[in-house]
Design a protein around this motif. Sequence first.
Motif, PDB file in Angstrom:
ATOM      1  N   LEU A   7      -4.635 -26.343 -55.609  1.00 35.62           N
ATOM      2  CA  LEU A   7      -4.254 -24.939 -55.899  1.00 35.62           C
ATOM      3  C   LEU A   7      -3.785 -24.112 -55.686  1.00 35.62           C
ATOM      4  O   LEU A   7      -2.367 -24.808 -55.259  1.00 35.62           O
ATOM      5  CB  LEU A   7      -5.442 -23.870 -55.145  1.00 35.62           C
ATOM      6  CG  LEU A   7      -6.676 -24.123 -55.334  1.00 35.62           C
ATOM      7  CD1 LEU A   7      -7.812 -23.506 -54.142  1.00 35.62           C
ATOM      8  CD2 LEU A   7      -7.248 -23.770 -56.517  1.00 35.62           C
ATOM      9  N   LYS A   8      -3.048 -22.712 -56.547  1.00 36.70           N
ATOM     10  CA  LYS A   8      -1.116 -22.467 -56.360  1.00 36.70           C
ATOM     11  C   LYS A   8      -1.158 -21.782 -54.976  1.00 36.70           C
ATOM     12  O   LYS A   8      -2.196 -20.676 -54.026  1.00 36.70           O
ATOM     13  CB  LYS A   8      -1.533 -21.379 -57.241  1.00 36.70           C
ATOM     14  CG  LYS A   8      -1.117 -21.779 -58.920  1.00 36.70           C
ATOM     15  CD  LYS A   8      -1.462 -21.056 -59.598  1.00 36.70           C
ATOM     16  CE  LYS A   8      -0.809 -21.485 -61.478  1.00 36.70           C
ATOM     17  NZ  LYS A   8      -0.761 -20.110 -61.760  1.00 36.70           N
ATOM     18  N   ALA A   9      -0.326 -21.480 -54.282  1.00 36.23           N
ATOM     19  CA  ALA A   9       0.405 -21.764 -52.790  1.00 36.23           C
ATOM     20  C   ALA A   9      -0.141 -20.219 -52.751  1.00 36.23           C
ATOM     21  O   ALA A   9      -0.265 -19.800 -51.886  1.00 36.23           O
ATOM     22  CB  ALA A   9       1.323 -21.925 -52.822  1.00 36.23           C
ATOM     23  N   GLU A  10       0.626 -19.380 -54.107  1.00 34.23           N
ATOM     24  CA  GLU A  10       0.892 -18.288 -53.799  1.00 34.23           C
ATOM     25  C   GLU A  10      -0.379 -17.146 -53.924  1.00 34.23           C
ATOM     26  O   GLU A  10      -0.327 -16.387 -53.086  1.00 34.23           O
ATOM     27  CB  GLU A  10       1.568 -17.677 -54.387  1.00 34.23           C
ATOM     28  CG  GLU A  10       1.515 -18.039 -56.639  1.00 34.23           C
ATOM     29  CD  GLU A  10       2.147 -19.210 -57.030  1.00 34.23           C
ATOM     30  OE1 GLU A  10       2.069 -19.243 -58.159  1.00 34.23           O
ATOM     31  OE2 GLU A  10       2.236 -19.632 -55.640  1.00 34.23           O
ATOM     32  N   ASP A  11      -1.349 -17.775 -54.680  1.00 34.70           N
ATOM     33  CA  ASP A  11      -3.049 -17.824 -55.103  1.00 34.70           C
ATOM     34  C   ASP A  11      -3.594 -17.729 -53.318  1.00 34.70           C
ATOM     35  O   ASP A  11      -4.162 -17.053 -52.762  1.00 34.70           O
ATOM     36  CB  ASP A  11      -3.732 -18.370 -55.819  1.00 34.70           C
ATOM     37  CG  ASP A  11      -3.003 -17.921 -56.840  1.00 34.70           C
ATOM     38  OD1 ASP A  11      -2.229 -16.846 -57.213  1.00 34.70           O
ATOM     39  OD2 ASP A  11      -3.471 -18.619 -58.200  1.00 34.70           O
ATOM     40  N   ILE A  12      -3.289 -18.990 -52.721  1.00 36.19           N
ATOM     41  CA  ILE A  12      -4.268 -19.104 -51.396  1.00 36.19           C
ATOM     42  C   ILE A  12      -3.048 -18.457 -49.939  1.00 36.19           C
ATOM     43  O   ILE A  12      -4.410 -17.565 -49.291  1.00 36.19           O
ATOM     44  CB  ILE A  12      -3.572 -21.247 -50.696  1.00 36.19           C
ATOM     45  CG1 ILE A  12      -4.195 -21.602 -51.859  1.00 36.19           C
ATOM     46  CG2 ILE A  12      -4.035 -21.051 -49.259  1.00 36.19           C
ATOM     47  CD1 ILE A  12      -4.015 -23.208 -51.895  1.00 36.19           C
ATOM     48  N   LYS A  13      -2.237 -18.171 -50.274  1.00 39.09           N
ATOM     49  CA  LYS A  13      -1.770 -16.751 -49.686  1.00 39.09           C
ATOM     50  C   LYS A  13      -2.512 -15.995 -49.456  1.00 39.09           C
ATOM     51  O   LYS A  13      -2.117 -15.100 -49.016  1.00 39.09           O
ATOM     52  CB  LYS A  13       0.077 -17.067 -49.473  1.00 39.09           C
ATOM     53  CG  LYS A  13       0.784 -16.036 -48.281  1.00 39.09           C
ATOM     54  CD  LYS A  13       1.864 -16.541 -48.553  1.00 39.09           C
ATOM     55  CE  LYS A  13       2.528 -15.120 -47.661  1.00 39.09           C
ATOM     56  NZ  LYS A  13       1.672 -14.064 -46.323  1.00 39.09           N
ATOM     57  N   LYS A  14      -2.166 -15.481 -50.896  1.00 42.62           N
ATOM     58  CA  LYS A  14      -2.659 -13.984 -51.156  1.00 42.62           C
ATOM     59  C   LYS A  14      -4.536 -14.253 -50.982  1.00 42.62           C
ATOM     60  O   LYS A  14      -4.772 -12.466 -50.736  1.00 42.62           O
ATOM     61  CB  LYS A  14      -2.109 -13.573 -52.632  1.00 42.62           C
ATOM     62  CG  LYS A  14      -3.291 -12.296 -52.936  1.00 42.62           C
ATOM     63  CD  LYS A  14      -2.596 -11.787 -54.269  1.00 42.62           C
ATOM     64  CE  LYS A  14      -3.875 -13.240 -55.487  1.00 42.62           C
ATOM     65  NZ  LYS A  14      -3.265 -13.145 -57.299  1.00 42.62           N
ATOM     66  N   ALA A  15      -5.158 -14.710 -50.938  1.00 42.45           N
ATOM     67  CA  ALA A  15      -6.523 -14.387 -50.381  1.00 42.45           C
ATOM     68  C   ALA A  15      -6.047 -14.557 -49.002  1.00 42.45           C
ATOM     69  O   ALA A  15      -7.089 -13.774 -48.674  1.00 42.45           O
ATOM     70  CB  ALA A  15      -7.393 -15.489 -51.348  1.00 42.45           C
ATOM     71  N   LEU A  16      -6.292 -15.566 -48.757  1.00 39.79           N
ATOM     72  CA  LEU A  16      -5.592 -15.615 -47.187  1.00 39.79           C
ATOM     73  C   LEU A  16      -5.401 -13.900 -46.406  1.00 39.79           C
ATOM     74  O   LEU A  16      -5.421 -13.538 -45.110  1.00 39.79           O
ATOM     75  CB  LEU A  16      -5.000 -16.561 -46.861  1.00 39.79           C
ATOM     76  CG  LEU A  16      -5.604 -17.964 -46.529  1.00 39.79           C
ATOM     77  CD1 LEU A  16      -4.616 -19.569 -46.177  1.00 39.79           C
ATOM     78  CD2 LEU A  16      -6.389 -18.236 -45.400  1.00 39.79           C
ATOM     79  N   ASP A  17      -4.231 -13.647 -47.010  1.00 40.21           N
ATOM     80  CA  ASP A  17      -3.284 -12.309 -46.794  1.00 40.21           C
ATOM     81  C   ASP A  17      -5.257 -11.022 -46.451  1.00 40.21           C
ATOM     82  O   ASP A  17      -4.991 -10.033 -45.846  1.00 40.21           O
ATOM     83  CB  ASP A  17      -2.565 -11.687 -47.378  1.00 40.21           C
ATOM     84  CG  ASP A  17      -1.842 -12.332 -46.625  1.00 40.21           C
ATOM     85  OD1 ASP A  17      -1.694 -13.022 -45.928  1.00 40.21           O
ATOM     86  OD2 ASP A  17      -0.285 -12.965 -46.805  1.00 40.21           O
ATOM     87  N   ALA A  18      -5.590 -10.981 -47.673  1.00 43.54           N
ATOM     88  CA  ALA A  18      -7.062 -10.064 -47.741  1.00 43.54           C
ATOM     89  C   ALA A  18      -8.009  -9.983 -46.927  1.00 43.54           C
ATOM     90  O   ALA A  18      -8.565  -9.429 -46.578  1.00 43.54           O
ATOM     91  CB  ALA A  18      -7.394 -10.643 -49.385  1.00 43.54           C
TER      92      ALA A  18
END
Length: 109
Positions: A7-18
Amino acid sequence: MAMKDLLKAEDIKKALDAFKAADTFDPLKFFDMVGLKAKSSEDVKKAFKALDVDNSGFIEEEELKFVLKGFASDGRDLTDKETKAFLALADKDGDGKIGAEEFEALVHQ
């Protein structure tokens, strides 16, 4: 295999932040946000294997508590309430754990 290989690191970070706040975790929204829902069944099963820390072939309740850490080391632990809700959502056969097929069905729901 690390999630960042799938998965894309930025997608993971965005989801974790949400879902930073306690009792906000929604597995269906999370899997969509990280891009796992759009992946093939084969890729979802690779993610399952990464989350099955003890290699038992199942994700047990204790492993579910730390599922976000499987996506990134700085992911928070799920609350007991979130863990039980996640398990209830995915455990279709009622055996108290999530098998690969149950996980794939949940991700693609």
